[in-house]
Write a protein that holds these residues in place. Structure first.
Motif, PDB file in Angstrom:
ATOM      1  N   PRO A 121       0.717  -1.145   0.116  1.00  0.00           N
ATOM      2  CA  PRO A 121       0.041  -0.002   0.203  1.00  0.00           C
ATOM      3  C   PRO A 121       0.906   1.317  -0.104  1.00  0.00           C
ATOM      4  CG  PRO A 121       0.037  -0.824   2.206  1.00  0.00           C
ATOM      5  CD  PRO A 121       0.884  -2.010   1.294  1.00  0.00           C
ATOM      6  N   LEU A 122       0.143   2.254  -0.458  1.00  0.00           N
ATOM      7  CA  LEU A 122       1.008   3.531  -0.439  1.00  0.00           C
ATOM      8  C   LEU A 122      -0.031   4.702   0.325  1.00  0.00           C
ATOM      9  CD1 LEU A 122       2.010   3.944  -4.310  1.00  0.00           C
ATOM     10  CD2 LEU A 122       3.479   3.335  -2.241  1.00  0.00           C
ATOM     11  N   PHE A 123       0.658   5.521   0.848  1.00  0.00           N
ATOM     12  CA  PHE A 123      -0.250   6.511   1.774  1.00  0.00           C
ATOM     13  C   PHE A 123      -0.689   7.746   0.964  1.00  0.00           C
ATOM     14  CE2 PHE A 123      -0.672   9.659   5.325  1.00  0.00           C
ATOM     15  CZ  PHE A 123      -1.401   9.323   5.899  1.00  0.00           C
ATOM     16  N   ARG A 124      -1.627   7.654   0.293  1.00  0.00           N
ATOM     17  CA  ARG A 124      -2.012   8.690  -0.494  1.00  0.00           C
ATOM     18  C   ARG A 124      -3.582   9.535  -0.351  1.00  0.00           C
ATOM     19  NH1 ARG A 124       2.545   8.243  -1.555  1.00  0.00           N
ATOM     20  NH2 ARG A 124       3.453   7.900  -3.486  1.00  0.00           N
ATOM     21  N   ALA A 125      -4.467   9.216  -0.855  1.00  0.00           N
ATOM     22  CA  ALA A 125      -5.993   9.632  -0.569  1.00  0.00           C
ATOM     23  C   ALA A 125      -6.480   9.060   0.439  1.00  0.00           C
ATOM     24  CB  ALA A 125      -6.687   9.965  -1.826  1.00  0.00           C
ATOM     25  N   SER A 126      -7.091   9.472   1.459  1.00  0.00           N
ATOM     26  CA  SER A 126      -7.861   8.894   2.642  1.00  0.00           C
ATOM     27  C   SER A 126      -9.018   8.035   2.195  1.00  0.00           C
ATOM     28  CB  SER A 126      -8.407   9.890   3.548  1.00  0.00           C
ATOM     29  OG  SER A 126      -9.397  10.908   2.826  1.00  0.00           O
ATOM     30  N   CYS A 127      -9.685   8.441   1.002  1.00  0.00           N
ATOM     31  CA  CYS A 127     -10.847   7.671   0.318  1.00  0.00           C
ATOM     32  C   CYS A 127     -10.507   6.705  -0.547  1.00  0.00           C
ATOM     33  CB  CYS A 127     -12.254   8.543   0.109  1.00  0.00           C
ATOM     34  SG  CYS A 127     -11.421   9.624  -1.409  1.00  0.00           S
ATOM     35  N   GLU A 128      -9.255   6.193  -0.885  1.00  0.00           N
ATOM     36  CA  GLU A 128      -8.822   5.544  -1.990  1.00  0.00           C
ATOM     37  C   GLU A 128      -8.031   4.366  -1.270  1.00  0.00           C
ATOM     38  OE1 GLU A 128      -9.035   8.906  -5.451  1.00  0.00           O
ATOM     39  OE2 GLU A 128      -7.171   7.699  -4.897  1.00  0.00           O
ATOM     40  N   GLU A 129      -7.871   3.199  -1.982  1.00  0.00           N
ATOM     41  CA  GLU A 129      -6.970   2.137  -1.628  1.00  0.00           C
ATOM     42  C   GLU A 129      -5.989   2.356  -2.786  1.00  0.00           C
ATOM     43  OE1 GLU A 129      -8.504  -1.376  -1.115  1.00  0.00           O
ATOM     44  OE2 GLU A 129      -9.829  -0.957   0.618  1.00  0.00           O
ATOM     45  N   VAL A 130      -4.616   2.734  -2.572  1.00  0.00           N
ATOM     46  CA  VAL A 130      -3.623   2.994  -3.379  1.00  0.00           C
ATOM     47  C   VAL A 130      -2.496   2.009  -3.261  1.00  0.00           C
ATOM     48  CG1 VAL A 130      -1.986   4.600  -4.657  1.00  0.00           C
ATOM     49  CG2 VAL A 130      -4.260   5.419  -3.345  1.00  0.00           C
ATOM     50  N   TYR A 131      -1.928   1.498  -4.479  1.00  0.00           N
ATOM     51  CA  TYR A 131      -1.000   0.401  -4.295  1.00  0.00           C
ATOM     52  C   TYR A 131       0.261   0.715  -5.413  1.00  0.00           C
ATOM     53  CZ  TYR A 131      -4.456  -2.092  -1.511  1.00  0.00           C
ATOM     54  OH  TYR A 131      -5.546  -2.603  -0.627  1.00  0.00           O
ATOM     55  N   LEU A 132       1.466  -0.050  -5.120  1.00  0.00           N
ATOM     56  CA  LEU A 132       2.295   0.303  -5.929  1.00  0.00           C
ATOM     57  C   LEU A 132       2.172  -0.823  -6.809  1.00  0.00           C
ATOM     58  CD1 LEU A 132       5.035   1.499  -6.496  1.00  0.00           C
ATOM     59  CD2 LEU A 132       6.132  -0.280  -5.140  1.00  0.00           C
ATOM     60  N   GLY A 133       2.363  -0.554  -8.382  1.00  0.00           N
ATOM     61  CA  GLY A 133       2.421  -1.472  -9.343  1.00  0.00           C
ATOM     62  C   GLY A 133       3.370  -1.012 -10.342  1.00  0.00           C
ATOM     63  N   VAL A 134       3.422  -1.957 -11.473  1.00  0.00           N
ATOM     64  CA  VAL A 134       4.290  -1.836 -12.409  1.00  0.00           C
ATOM     65  C   VAL A 134       3.531  -1.812 -13.868  1.00  0.00           C
ATOM     66  CG1 VAL A 134       6.479  -2.600 -13.611  1.00  0.00           C
ATOM     67  CG2 VAL A 134       6.221  -2.906 -10.986  1.00  0.00           C
ATOM     68  N   ASP A 135       3.681  -1.050 -14.978  1.00  0.00           N
ATOM     69  CA  ASP A 135       3.398  -1.128 -16.082  1.00  0.00           C
ATOM     70  C   ASP A 135       4.055  -1.758 -17.045  1.00  0.00           C
ATOM     71  OD1 ASP A 135       1.967  -0.747 -18.366  1.00  0.00           O
ATOM     72  OD2 ASP A 135       1.756   1.536 -18.416  1.00  0.00           O
TER      73      ASP A 135
END
Length: 636
Positions: free
Chosen positions: A22-36
């Protein structure tokens, strides 16, 4: 989100427990580190929280030009998502608590860039509904410039207030960011009037910051009005023209570099460096500016190497050492001089790294950052060697090279010192010593954080990848940009009309998915349109060699020899109207050197060879007479 490991062409980075990072970003979203995987880039995958399942995210027009941060959007397993580029940095509150307050010109420059980003986003989207500045990220741009990044773009926030209320909220949040940069971590209960930094600000901006900190006052109604106040305060801090450039004030010194959150995420426990310490001697830990590149020296042989730290095994498949192409072992120094060789790899436990050869290297990204835009002659020299790198890679079965500026390294092969190499950044490439352009065939963490040259909507065929990469690199170098867009090319008045037509043709073919010429054809057309300067009389034509750029005579060598005076060119001098043009008309006799020497002497000088000798004799006799007189008087 444990069920979603990879979807479309995205891959989520997995921790040791097979859970996404997980990444600490917006409070109302679940944000994860990824690779394109398609563009080989680190991204942030934003999943809409379950509290807002009806949210629809659409890619707004203009995002493909880079004005909007959203790169892709869609739905996976009934959950809406959107993708943004990954930015490594430190939260503003943590940065200020660790480092302290910044000086006023730096704080004003950072806020001006933040306001410009907000105003540009408003032009693209038409509004700024839901954009929040409660969390701001301090990061580095091009490893040298401080920037403030927005973390919450409001795509999944339901806005209940009106548009004027939203603008007033955003103005207050920007003022709070500025006050935090100027004052540092303030203690609760301190009145703003007791802070000397705020009292020294111009009247309008001081009143705006006091009003945002709780003192009754008037707050600017729009972001444009706030930007005018910040601009006024910034100009009041600088008196000369150089000081009024905001770029000069955001250059990050060593104590201003933000902490790397990616390093803490990938390496929660410091990796065991005993494997490196047994055979390699660390020269420098790299600091926060380059946390994943460690320059080392091999103990037995003294060979200079660079350790590229990789995530632990199983985190990202694209960066596993076992996924390296087996053809890299066939690289030879003589047959493949334009491909960087991997000296070794290690994968075991919590540590994985690659070893790269290191010499007098300068990344092309560093040169572009300092120079901005290159001359057509410099672009010609670079493209000729990059074409050689593509041909050498294809000869061993590598059909695609990542040609981003961060993956291209210019290695000086001449005998120069490290200090001279650092000064080459500000010189034109056609005046450099002999150098090679090396293409890195493997991926590194630093290169994955760089945007691609071109964002393709559809996966390209394997045979057309090299053509598109090379054409995109040519357009980017001529334009002085980092990536391809639909914006007009920054043409120069000194460009020939055929060169402008060629660059615009390549840009339109890239954006419209048209047919592209091969690297050999592009280099041939560029060499015919951009001639090399004549460095000396009798020099060969450097554009007609069938062996390519690596085997032809280097025109920079002739220029270097002339500048150093090793082989001066004997050129006939043309008269500019001197009296020597009329020697035949006047028929002056040859001067007699002996007669002229005798005539130049003064009368009474004698026939001595030098007046300096006569002066020495007189001084000696006068001194001797004085000495005799003193001795005689003393005896008497």
């Amino acid at each position: 989100m444990r069920q979603i490991g990879s979807f479309n062409h995205y891959e989520l980075a997995m921790s040791a427990g097979d859970a996404p990072m997980p990444l600490f970003r917006a409070s109302c979203e679940e944000v994860y580190l990824g690779v394109d995987r398609r563009h080989r880039q680190l991204v942030e995958v934003h999943f809409v929280a379950e509290a807002a399942p009806d949210c629809q995210i659409s890619l707004p027009p203009g995002s493909e030009q880079g004005a909007d941060p959203v790169l892709d959007s869609g739905e996976v397993q009934g959950t809406a998502f959107y993708v943004t580029a990954f930015h490594d940095g430190e939260l503003l509150e943590h940065y200020i608590s660790r480092r302290g307050a910044l000086i006023a010109p730096t704080a004003f420059s950072l806020v001006l860039h933040l306001l410009d980003e907000l105003l540009t986003l408003e032009k693209v989207r038409g509004h700024l509904q839901g954009v929040s500045l409660e969390r701001v990220l301090v990061c580095l741009e091009d490893d040298s410039l401080l920037r403030l990044r927005i973390l919450d773009y409001g795509y999944t926030r339901t806005c209940e207030g009106s548009q004027p209320d939203e603008k007033a909220r955003q103005v207050r949040e920007v003022c709070l960011v500025l006050s935090r940069l100027l004052t540092g971590p303030l203690r609760a209960g301190i009145h703003p009037d007791r802070v000397a930094v705020l009292n020294a600000l111009p009247g309008r901006l001081r009143n705006s910051l006091r009003a945002c900190l709780g003192v009754p006052g008037e707050v600017p109604a729009t972001l444009e009005a706030l930007r005018a106040q910040v601009q006024e305060a910034f100009l009041a801090q600088s008196r000369d023209l150089h000081g009024k450039d905001t770029r000069r004030h955001v250059v990050a010194l060593e104590n201003m570099v933000p902490h790397s959150s990616l390093r803490d995420l990938l390496f929660p426990n410091p990796p065991n460096m005993e494997v490196l310490a047994r055979r390699y001697q660390l020269e420098d830990v790299g600091g926060e500016r380059h946390p994943f590149s460690l320059p080392v020296t091999e103990a037995p042989s003294g060979r200079k190497l660079t350790v590229q730290l990789l995530p632990p095994p199983g985190v990202m498949m694209v960066l596993n050492p076992s996924c390296l192409a087996p053809q890299l072992g066939d690289l030879k120094t003589d047959a493949h001089p334009n491909i960087m060789r991997c000296a070794g790899a290690w994968e075991g436990g919590s540590l994985a790294f690659l070893l790269e050869e290191r010499a007098h290297d300068l990344p092309l990204l560093h040169v572009l950052r300092e120079r901005g835009c290159l001359k057509p002659v410099e672009v010609r020299l670079l493209l000729a060697q990059v074409k050689q790198a593509i041909e050498q890679a294809q000869s061993i079965g590598l059909h695609r090279l990542d040609l981003r500026p961060g993956n291209l390294v210019m290695r000086v092969t001449a005998r120069v010192s490290d200090r001279e190499v650092e000064k080459l950044v500000h010189r034109h490439l056609d005046a450099w010593p002999t150098f090679l352009v090396l293409a890195r065939p493997h991926a590194t963490l630093r290169c994955l954080m760089e945007p691609p040259l071109e964002r393709q909507s559809l996966p390209a065929s394997e045979g057309g990848d090299s053509n598109r990469e090379f054409a995109a690199l040519a357009v980017a170098l001529f334009d002085g940009a980092r990536s391809i867009s639909n914006q007009p090319i920054k043409e120069c008045d000194t460009w020939p009309a055929e060169l402008k037509e060629l660059v615009c043709e390549l840009q339109s073919a890239l954006t419209a998915s048209g047919a592209l010429p091969g690297p050999a054809e592009i280099v041939s057309r560029v060499e015919s349109l951009v001639p090399l300067p004549a460095y000396a009389e009798g020099d060969e034509d450097f554009s007609g060699d069938s062996h390519g750029a690596m085997h032809r005579a280097d025109p920079r060598a002739a220029l270097r020899e002339r500048l150093r005076g090793q082989h001066p060119v004997d050129e006939p001098m043309e008269s500019m109207g001197s009296v020597s043009d009329f020697d035949e008309d006047f028929a002056l006799p040859e001067p007699d050197l002996a007669a002229s020497d005798e005539a130049s002497r003064e009368a009474g000088r004698g026939s001595g060879k030098s007046s300096f000798t006569d002066f020495g004799k007189k001084s000696f006799l006068k001194g001797l007479w004085t000495l005799i007189s003193v001795v005689g008087v003393s005896w008497w």
